[in-house]
Scaffold this active site. Structure first.
Site, mmCIF file in Angstrom:
data_model
loop_
_atom_site.group_PDB
_atom_site.id
_atom_site.type_symbol
_atom_site.label_atom_id
_atom_site.label_comp_id
_atom_site.label_asym_id
_atom_site.label_seq_id
_atom_site.Cartn_x
_atom_site.Cartn_y
_atom_site.Cartn_z
ATOM 1 C CE LYS A 52 38.847 -20.946 68.352
ATOM 2 N NZ LYS A 52 38.754 -19.859 67.368
ATOM 3 C CD GLN A 96 39.417 -19.621 63.781
ATOM 4 O OE1 GLN A 96 38.747 -20.173 64.631
ATOM 5 N NE2 GLN A 96 40.463 -18.877 64.085
ATOM 6 C CG ASP A 119 35.291 -15.003 68.669
ATOM 7 O OD1 ASP A 119 35.905 -15.536 69.614
ATOM 8 O OD2 ASP A 119 35.514 -15.252 67.471
#
Ligand code: NDP
Length: 278
Positions: A52, A96, A119
């Site tokens: 990422k 994460q 997200d």
């Protein structure tokens, strides 16, 4: 019939090039910023976070990685998120997953303000997705929809069968297909006569996590087959769909690797730009 293979790698690369072009020439202070929080030392998570970071830097997005030790307390993590929520340089925040035991994942995901939820997992954004007002959509299903759209198939009125009902893939994929006027069926481990249900699908999204689970005999001739699964079998990566047999039935199919996988990060970058108002 042999299906056309949907090249997720190429489509993702094109999206990334387009974003890079849009951001080129901007001074660093005017670029979108994505903060990624990694707690602990799960090797797979460490790889994802590095990917990422690399993708952000290549695209012209400022990347803020926060690595915290395995024994980080929940309050400490909440305080960090609070700081990122307030930071003017940070437009998107992602924690994460999975988080170490002892940390309440729902509490952490809900601590990110919805306006910075890269997200799309915050309950407010989940609600917005289902009520058709979404700003950010979860990255993997967003990528799935881009791949389906790349085929040019008109979705309205088609039967879509999603196998898997996780919060990160199956359920949001179902919401997005419904929003595009598909008739959606969601299968899971308790579904009866699953092969018969899958055979109805003009669109089949397989997000199960079991190698080669969906075989060609379950695929309706001419279907669009999206294989989300990433499984290791006999030392190589395979999807949830038995590729060779499905290839002979479908009209379009994604490979593993090189299908949905590259789209997930491209979608994350798109969400970050969106949150930054670019
Ligand atoms: P989960 O394990 O969270 O969910 C799996 C789903 O599959 C569950 O809903 C489960 O049903 C269902 N399922 C499991 N076994 C069966 C079965 N025998 N019959 C029918 N349904 C079954 O997985 P995720 O959604 O997180 O991920 C799915 C796959 O996609 C994994 O391989 C993962 O690695 C991959 N993935 C890939 C991404 C990418 O970027 N390409 C991103 C995210 C995931 P139930 O709810 O009843 O238990």
């Amino acid at each position: 019939m042999t299906a056309m293979i949907i090249d997720g790698k190429k489509i993702a690369a094109q999206l990334r090039e387009d974003m890079k072009a849009r951001l080129s020439g901007r001074p660093a202070k005017d670029r979108p910023g994505l903060a990624v929080v990694l707690v602990g030392d799960d090797p797979a998570s460490a790889v994802y976070v590095r990917q990422k970071e690399k993708a952000c830097l290549e695209t012209g997005i400022n990347s803020f990685i926060r690595r915290l030790p395995e024994d980080t307390g929940q309050d400490e993590l909440l305080a960090l998120i609070e700081g990122l929520n307030r930071s003017e340089e940070v437009h998107g925040i992602l924690v994460q997953l999975p988080l170490p035991d002892g940390i309440d994942t729902k509490r952490i995901v809900s601590a990110i303000i919805p306006e910075k939820d890269a997200d799309g997992f915050h309950p407010v954004n989940v609600g917005r997705l289902w009520s058709g007002e979404s700003v950010v959509e979860p990255c993997t299903p967003k990528g799935i929809m881009t791949l389906i759209d790349s085929t040019g198939v008109e979705l309205k009125g088609l039967e879509a069968v999603v196998i898997g009902r996780s919060n990160i893939v199956g359920k949001p994929a179902a919401a997005m297909l419904l929003a595009r006027h598909c008739t959606v069926t969601v299968c899971h481990s308790r579904t009866e006569d699953l092969p018969d249900v899958v055979r109805r699908g003009d669109i089949v999204v397989a997000a199960i996590g079991r190698p080669n689970f969906v075989t060609g005999d379950m695929i309706k001739p001419g279907a669009v087959v999206i294989d989300v699964g990433i499984n290791r079998a006999d030392g190589r990566l395979v999807g949830d769909v038995e590729f060779e047999s499905a290839l002979r039935k479908a009209a379009f199919i994604t490979p593993v690797p090189g299908g949905v996988g590259p789209m997930t990060i491209a979608s994350l970058l798109r969400n970050t730009l969106r949150l930054a108002g670019v």
